[in-house]
Write a protein that holds these residues in place. Sequence first.
Motif, PDB file in Angstrom:
ATOM      1  N   ALA A 240      94.777  97.542  71.160  1.00  0.00           N
ATOM      2  CA  ALA A 240      96.117  96.825  70.425  1.00  0.00           C
ATOM      3  C   ALA A 240      96.923  97.737  70.413  1.00  0.00           C
ATOM      4  CB  ALA A 240      96.679  96.419  68.947  1.00  0.00           C
ATOM      5  N   GLU A 241      96.507  99.012  69.929  1.00  0.00           N
ATOM      6  CA  GLU A 241      97.577  99.922  69.991  1.00  0.00           C
ATOM      7  C   GLU A 241      98.186 100.436  71.838  1.00  0.00           C
ATOM      8  OE1 GLU A 241      97.780 102.858  66.492  1.00  0.00           O
ATOM      9  OE2 GLU A 241      96.662 103.078  68.273  1.00  0.00           O
ATOM     10  N   ARG A 242      96.614 100.345  72.674  1.00  0.00           N
ATOM     11  CA  ARG A 242      97.220 100.345  74.164  1.00  0.00           C
ATOM     12  C   ARG A 242      98.085  99.269  74.521  1.00  0.00           C
ATOM     13  NH1 ARG A 242      92.020  99.903  77.559  1.00  0.00           N
ATOM     14  NH2 ARG A 242      90.906  99.569  75.544  1.00  0.00           N
ATOM     15  N   ILE A 243      97.597  98.207  74.242  1.00  0.00           N
ATOM     16  CA  ILE A 243      98.959  97.300  74.865  1.00  0.00           C
ATOM     17  C   ILE A 243     100.361  97.346  74.067  1.00  0.00           C
ATOM     18  CG2 ILE A 243      98.950  94.782  74.698  1.00  0.00           C
ATOM     19  CD1 ILE A 243      96.179  94.465  74.414  1.00  0.00           C
ATOM     20  N   ALA A 244     100.030  97.274  73.659  1.00  0.00           N
ATOM     21  CA  ALA A 244     102.199  97.946  72.650  1.00  0.00           C
ATOM     22  C   ALA A 244     102.554  99.353  73.998  1.00  0.00           C
ATOM     23  CB  ALA A 244     101.192  98.550  71.683  1.00  0.00           C
ATOM     24  N   ALA A 245     101.204 100.099  74.431  1.00  0.00           N
ATOM     25  CA  ALA A 245     101.845 101.667  74.732  1.00  0.00           C
ATOM     26  C   ALA A 245     101.802 101.121  77.056  1.00  0.00           C
ATOM     27  CB  ALA A 245     100.495 102.659  75.185  1.00  0.00           C
ATOM     28  N   ALA A 246     101.264 100.205  77.057  1.00  0.00           N
ATOM     29  CA  ALA A 246     101.058  99.790  78.553  1.00  0.00           C
ATOM     30  C   ALA A 246     102.182  99.666  78.962  1.00  0.00           C
ATOM     31  CB  ALA A 246     100.061  98.953  79.248  1.00  0.00           C
ATOM     32  N   ALA A 247     102.360  97.716  77.624  1.00  0.00           N
ATOM     33  CA  ALA A 247     103.899  96.880  78.128  1.00  0.00           C
ATOM     34  C   ALA A 247     105.030  98.256  77.249  1.00  0.00           C
ATOM     35  CB  ALA A 247     103.620  96.035  76.561  1.00  0.00           C
ATOM     36  N   GLY A 248     104.799  98.787  76.898  1.00  0.00           N
ATOM     37  CA  GLY A 248     106.328  99.614  76.274  1.00  0.00           C
ATOM     38  C   GLY A 248     107.052  98.923  75.005  1.00  0.00           C
ATOM     39  N   LEU A 249     105.578  98.521  74.253  1.00  0.00           N
ATOM     40  CA  LEU A 249     106.075  97.318  73.624  1.00  0.00           C
ATOM     41  C   LEU A 249     106.979  98.346  71.965  1.00  0.00           C
ATOM     42  CD1 LEU A 249     106.428  94.160  71.900  1.00  0.00           C
ATOM     43  CD2 LEU A 249     104.142  95.129  71.409  1.00  0.00           C
ATOM     44  N   ASP A 250     107.652  97.411  72.084  1.00  0.00           N
ATOM     45  CA  ASP A 250     108.552  98.747  70.262  1.00  0.00           C
ATOM     46  C   ASP A 250     108.120  97.865  69.121  1.00  0.00           C
ATOM     47  OD1 ASP A 250     110.095 101.213  71.597  1.00  0.00           O
ATOM     48  OD2 ASP A 250     111.040  98.827  72.548  1.00  0.00           O
ATOM     49  N   VAL A 251     108.505  96.283  69.434  1.00  0.00           N
ATOM     50  CA  VAL A 251     108.059  95.997  68.110  1.00  0.00           C
ATOM     51  C   VAL A 251     107.484  94.609  68.306  1.00  0.00           C
ATOM     52  CG1 VAL A 251     110.326  95.249  67.864  1.00  0.00           C
ATOM     53  CG2 VAL A 251     108.442  94.764  65.876  1.00  0.00           C
ATOM     54  N   GLY A 252     105.807  93.900  67.878  1.00  0.00           N
ATOM     55  CA  GLY A 252     105.441  93.217  67.934  1.00  0.00           C
ATOM     56  C   GLY A 252     104.631  93.220  67.602  1.00  0.00           C
ATOM     57  N   GLY A 253     103.196  91.922  68.503  1.00  0.00           N
ATOM     58  CA  GLY A 253     101.993  91.957  68.395  1.00  0.00           C
ATOM     59  C   GLY A 253     101.259  91.646  69.182  1.00  0.00           C
TER      60      GLY A 253
END
Length: 305
Positions: A240-253
């Motif tokens: 989940a953290e790798r996805i957030a980093a790759a997407a530039g996601l600030d808040v979400g799931g």
Amino acid sequence: MTADLAILYEHPRWFAPLFAALDRRGIRYQAIDWTDHRFDLAAPPPARLILNRLAMSAFLRAAEHPIFYAAAALDHWQRQGARVLNGAGVLALDSNKARQLSLFRSLGLGIPDTRVVHRAADLPSAAEGMRFPLLVKANIGGAGAGIVRFDDLAALQGAVRQGNVPASIDNVLMLQDYVPARGGTILRLETLAGRFLYALEVATGAAFDLCPADACLAEPGRAAIAMRAVDPGPELVEAAERIAAAAGLDVGGVEVVIDDRDGTPRFYDFNALSNFVAKPSEVLGWDPHDRLVDYLEQELERVRA
């Protein structure tokens, strides 16, 4: 710029908990509704720090929805130097399930077997070599919209002939393996500032709309959803953290299902609009909106500096 913090939202009720948390903390902000918004290319951004809270289900509430409009506005404000949380790049992923699945796969994560078309007529031929049951999904959905299960090729062919397959507002459709969920549940992993925040185990039942937030559960006629906080284990947290980093996601799931056929975790959804869980004190023992406000305070300090 007229303010330090602007929250851009669309749903009339979903953001009451966030606004209440900001009010409790005494943080000044401007709440801006995407629904009747307009912007001038010669004008400055509405704030130094902008949090985008647009839901992909906006198209269900208004034919003249702001999904593609918001992409232009967020991109423009970023070019002008505003700090935009869940900005144009994140929205581009949130509004494109095919791109989400491509991202998951590029990170070496399991996904459901999926074919992508831009004409409904091509769905039966796309099914060649796939095993039924299959799902037809709209590329832009939200709240479980635009998903239909087909148990055999004849049913799919008949639906195509009769025009009874889902439509997507961008004319992109996916044909996807129906993954049997181990234990009849999916996992929803929430992240904040790129770090794991919490995970929920949500019972699927017969529904595709599994939003666990207060405003979702309060919808008339909506069935109750069984859910509980769980420890998803280090591998899923790291994913989940790798996805957030790759997407530039600030808040979400992200959402993942454990394939009951072989035990493989299959990631299938990316959700940049996190409403968090209903009754958080009961389910989690703490309120994630307070953590989000902590993050906003930190970002405000950064932009002010």
